[in-house]
Design an enzyme around this catalytic site. Structure first.
Site, PDB file in Angstrom:
ATOM      1  CB  CYS A   1      -0.770  -0.253   1.190  1.00 14.34           C
ATOM      2  SG  CYS A   1      -0.176  -0.613   2.705  1.00 14.34           S
TER       3      CYS A   1
ATOM      4  NE  ARG B   1       0.148  -0.425  10.794  1.00 19.06           N
ATOM      5  CZ  ARG B   1      -0.233  -0.698   9.908  1.00 19.06           C
ATOM      6  NH1 ARG B   1      -0.175  -0.001   9.132  1.00 19.06           N
ATOM      7  NH2 ARG B   1       0.505  -1.868  10.206  1.00 19.06           N
TER       8      ARG B   1
ATOM      9  CG  HIS C   1      -0.751   3.859   4.944  1.00 20.73           C
ATOM     10  ND1 HIS C   1      -1.764   3.826   5.601  1.00 20.73           N
ATOM     11  CD2 HIS C   1      -0.480   2.497   3.831  1.00 20.73           C
ATOM     12  CE1 HIS C   1      -1.352   2.537   5.841  1.00 20.73           C
ATOM     13  NE2 HIS C   1      -0.617   1.785   4.746  1.00 20.73           N
TER      14      HIS C   1
HETATM   15  P1  NAP Z   1      -6.970  -9.482   7.388  1.00 13.64           P
HETATM   16  O1  NAP Z   1      -8.708  -8.104   7.741  1.00 13.64           O
HETATM   17  O2  NAP Z   1      -6.835 -10.199   8.834  1.00 13.64           O
HETATM   18  O3  NAP Z   1      -8.315 -10.449   6.761  1.00 13.64           O
HETATM   19  C1  NAP Z   1      -7.406 -11.970   5.925  1.00 13.64           C
HETATM   20  C2  NAP Z   1      -8.401 -13.019   5.914  1.00 13.64           C
HETATM   21  O4  NAP Z   1      -8.443 -14.274   5.127  1.00 13.64           O
HETATM   22  C3  NAP Z   1     -10.067 -13.029   5.936  1.00 13.64           C
HETATM   23  O5  NAP Z   1     -11.394 -12.973   5.180  1.00 13.64           O
HETATM   24  C4  NAP Z   1      -9.536 -13.971   6.896  1.00 13.64           C
HETATM   25  O6  NAP Z   1     -11.140 -15.031   6.819  1.00 13.64           O
HETATM   26  C5  NAP Z   1      -8.856 -14.951   5.323  1.00 13.64           C
HETATM   27  N1  NAP Z   1      -7.755 -15.872   6.352  1.00 13.64           N
HETATM   28  C6  NAP Z   1      -7.314 -16.397   7.373  1.00 13.64           C
HETATM   29  N2  NAP Z   1      -6.201 -17.665   7.526  1.00 13.64           N
HETATM   30  C7  NAP Z   1      -6.282 -18.056   6.566  1.00 13.64           C
HETATM   31  C8  NAP Z   1      -7.171 -19.372   5.750  1.00 13.64           C
HETATM   32  N3  NAP Z   1      -5.678 -20.312   6.589  1.00 13.64           N
HETATM   33  N4  NAP Z   1      -7.281 -19.915   5.255  1.00 13.64           N
HETATM   34  C9  NAP Z   1      -7.890 -19.076   4.166  1.00 13.64           C
HETATM   35  N5  NAP Z   1      -8.513 -17.915   4.505  1.00 13.64           N
HETATM   36  C10 NAP Z   1      -7.777 -16.894   5.547  1.00 13.64           C
HETATM   37  O7  NAP Z   1      -6.388  -9.058   6.863  1.00 13.64           O
HETATM   38  P2  NAP Z   1      -6.652  -8.075   5.984  1.00 13.64           P
HETATM   39  O8  NAP Z   1      -6.211  -6.414   6.515  1.00 13.64           O
HETATM   40  O9  NAP Z   1      -7.890  -7.911   5.098  1.00 13.64           O
HETATM   41  O10 NAP Z   1      -5.200  -8.090   4.524  1.00 13.64           O
HETATM   42  C11 NAP Z   1      -5.648  -8.865   4.052  1.00 13.64           C
HETATM   43  C12 NAP Z   1      -3.859  -8.791   3.114  1.00 13.64           C
HETATM   44  O11 NAP Z   1      -4.009  -8.449   1.792  1.00 13.64           O
HETATM   45  C13 NAP Z   1      -2.619  -9.273   3.061  1.00 13.64           C
HETATM   46  O12 NAP Z   1      -1.551  -9.992   2.448  1.00 13.64           O
HETATM   47  C14 NAP Z   1      -2.109  -8.293   3.655  1.00 13.64           C
HETATM   48  O13 NAP Z   1      -0.560  -8.148   3.530  1.00 13.64           O
HETATM   49  C15 NAP Z   1      -2.598  -6.945   2.250  1.00 13.64           C
HETATM   50  N6  NAP Z   1      -2.530  -6.025   2.063  1.00 13.64           N
HETATM   51  C16 NAP Z   1      -3.168  -4.905   3.269  1.00 13.64           C
HETATM   52  C17 NAP Z   1      -3.575  -3.833   2.968  1.00 13.64           C
HETATM   53  C18 NAP Z   1      -4.136  -3.342   4.157  1.00 13.64           C
HETATM   54  O14 NAP Z   1      -4.337  -1.918   4.056  1.00 13.64           O
HETATM   55  N7  NAP Z   1      -5.034  -3.613   4.690  1.00 13.64           N
HETATM   56  C19 NAP Z   1      -2.887  -3.707   2.225  1.00 13.64           C
HETATM   57  C20 NAP Z   1      -2.428  -4.241   1.224  1.00 13.64           C
HETATM   58  C21 NAP Z   1      -1.894  -4.680   1.185  1.00 13.64           C
HETATM   59  P3  NAP Z   1     -10.901 -14.993   8.000  1.00 13.64           P
HETATM   60  O15 NAP Z   1     -11.931 -13.958   8.672  1.00 13.64           O
HETATM   61  O16 NAP Z   1     -12.207 -16.469   8.168  1.00 13.64           O
HETATM   62  O17 NAP Z   1     -10.766 -15.648   9.315  1.00 13.64           O
END
Ligand code: NAP
Length: 348
Positions: free
Chosen positions: A148, A234, A241
Site C-alpha cells: 500500500c 503506525r 497513509h
Molecule cells: P485481515 O483483515 O486479517 O483478513 C484476512 C482474510 O483472510 C479473512 O477473510 C480471513 O478469513 C482470511 N483467512 C485468514 N486465514 C486464512 C486461511 N488459513 N485460509 C483461508 N483464508 C484465511 O487482513 P487484511 O488487512 O484484509 O489483509 C489481507 C491481505 O492484503 C494481506 O496479505 C495484507 O498484507 C494485504 N494488504 C493489506 C492492506 C491493508 O491496507 N489492509 C494493503 C495492502 C495489502 P476469516 O474471517 O475466516 O478469518
C-alpha cells in the site's frame, strides 16, 4: 459480465473488494472464500462489517466457501485478500486450476515470472504472464499489486523519474491502522500513541519501488538503481497513509515543472478509460495544510494520491520535499487489484 471471486472476503481488504465491486460494470461477484472459521456460513453472519456503506444485498446471503479452487466454480478472476502465508500456498493452486489471480498479498510479488504492476507505471510488465504460464504449465496466472505505501509513493515518483535523474529518496511514513487488518493493532496500543515500527514494511517499500521503476526487456526486470531508504510508522488514523518524501536529484530541477508533471500525469488506464482509473492519478494541492487523511483520502474515489507541500529544500538545493497521501485499502489494496484486472480484461 465476468464472474469473479474474492479470496479472504471477510477481512478488511476483502470487504473493500466487495464494496468497490458492488456497482462494477464488468465484474460480478459469484464466489466468496475465507478460512474454515467462516466457511459454510452466510456472508453476513461470517463477517464483522467495517465499511461505511451497507453490505451489498447480492452477498448478504451468499455462502462463504473454503479457500480451495475445487469450491469455486465458473469463476474467471479471483481477487486475493489473503494473509501472505496462506496466499503463498493457495494462489498457485487457483492459477493452476485456470483462474486469473489478482493478488494483494506479498507472497508472490518478487517471483521473477510474476508481474508486480501499477497500471499507470509499468503495464508492460504484464508480458511476464506468458513466461509464467510457460514456466509453470498453468492455464491461469497470478498478477500482483505492490504494498500500500509503495503504490502511493511510486505513483508520485513515476512522472518525476521520467524527466529527472534521481539520486536518492528518503521516505518517512505515517500509516493508518486499517493497514494491519481489523485485529492488527490493539486500540490500547494506538490511542494517544504512535508505533515506530511496521514489520517488513521498510524492506518491501525499498525493494518494490526499484522493481516497479526498473527496465523490462520482455523477460526480466532490471531494478532501478537510485537509493531508497524508508522509515515506517503506525499512527492513530483509520484509513489513509501519509508519507513525507525527501528526494535528492542528480541535476537542477524546476519546481513548477515538477508540479505540472505530477498534476498532468496520465497513463494507459486513463487513455483506456478504465472504470476504476481516476482522471488524475496524482492531485497537487497548494495549501500548506494539505494533504490530510480525513479530507483527501477519497479523492478520485480513493484511487488518486494527493501531494502537497512541494518545495525545494532550503539547505540542499538539489533536493525536493513533499508530503503525499493515498488511501491504503482502496488505491493501496483492493482498488489496485481491480484496476490490474480491468487492464488485463481490456488488453489481453
Ligand atoms: P485481515 O483483515 O486479517 O483478513 C484476512 C482474510 O483472510 C479473512 O477473510 C480471513 O478469513 C482470511 N483467512 C485468514 N486465514 C486464512 C486461511 N488459513 N485460509 C483461508 N483464508 C484465511 O487482513 P487484511 O488487512 O484484509 O489483509 C489481507 C491481505 O492484503 C494481506 O496479505 C495484507 O498484507 C494485504 N494488504 C493489506 C492492506 C491493508 O491496507 N489492509 C494493503 C495492502 C495489502 P476469516 O474471517 O475466516 O478469518
Amino acid at each position: 459480465m465476468v464472474n469473479v471471486g474474492i479470496l479472504g472476503a471477510t477481512g478488511m481488504v476483502g470487504q473493500r473488494f466487495i464494496q468497490l465491486l458492488e456497482d462494477h460494470p464488468k465484474f460480478e461477484i459469484t464466489a466468496l472464500t475465507a478460512s474454515q472459521r467462516s466457511a459454510g456460513k452466510k456472508y453476513q453472519d461470517a463477517v464483522t462489517w467495517h465499511m461505511d456503506t451497507p453490505i451489498p444485498e447480492v452477498v448478504q446471503d451468499a455462502v462463504v466457501v473454503d479457500t480451495d479452487p475445487s469450491q469455486v466454480k465458473d469463476v474467471e478472476i479471483v481477487f486475493s485478500a489473503l494473509p501472505a502465508e496462506n496466499a503463498a500456498i493457495v494462489e498457485p493452486k487457483f492459477a493452476e486450476a485456470g483462474m486469473k489471480v489478482a493478488s494483494n498479498a506479498s507472497a508472490m510479488r518478487m517471483e521473477p515470472d510474476v508481474p508486480l504492476v501499477i497500471p499507470e507505471v509499468n503495464p508492460e510488465h504484464l508480458d511476464l504472464i506468458e513466461t509464467q504460464q510457460k514456466n509453470r504449465g498453468w492455464d491461469g496466472f497470478i498478477v500482483t499489486n505492490p504494498n500500500c505505501s509503495t503504490i502511493a509513493l511510486v505513483l508520485t515518483l513515476k512522472p518525476i523519474y521520467d524527466q529527472y535523474d534521481i539520486n536518492r529518496v528518503y521516505v518517512s511514513t505515517m500509516q493508518a491502522v486499517s493497514g494491519a487488518g481489523y485485529n492488527g493493532v490493539p486500540s490500547m496500543a494506538m490511542l494517544d500513541n504512535l508505533v515506530p515500527f511496521i514489520g517488513g514494511e521498510e524492506e518491501k517499500m525499498e525493494e518494490e519501488t526499484l522493481y516497479l521503476l526498473g527496465d523490462f526487456d520482455g523477460e526480466n526486470v532490471e531494478p532501478a538503481t537510485f537509493g531508497v531508504s524508508t522509515s515506517c510508522h503506525r499512527v492513530p488514523v483509520v484509513d489513509g497513509h501519509t508519507e513525507a518524501v525527501f528526494m535528492e536529484m542528480d541535476e537542477e530541477f524546476d519546481l513548477e515543472d515538477i508540479k505540472k508533471s505530477l498534476q498532468n500525469f496520465q497513463a494507459l488506464p486513463q487513455k483506456l478509460n478504465l472504470f476504476s482509473a481516476p482522471e488524475h492519478p496524482v492531485i497537487v494541492r497548494e495549501e500548506d495544510n494539505r494533504p490530510q487523511p480525513r479530507m483527501d483520502r477519497m479523492m478520485g474515489k480513493g484511487m488518486a494520491v494527493t501531494v502537497g507541500r512541494l518545495r525545494q529544500d532550503a539547505t540542499f538545493p538539489q533536493s525536493l520535499k513533499y508530503v503525499l497521501l493515498g488511501h491504503n485499502t482502496v488505491r493501496g489494496a483492493a482498488g489496485a487489484s481491480i484496476l490490474n484486472a480491468e487492464l488485463i480484461a481490456e488488453i489481453m
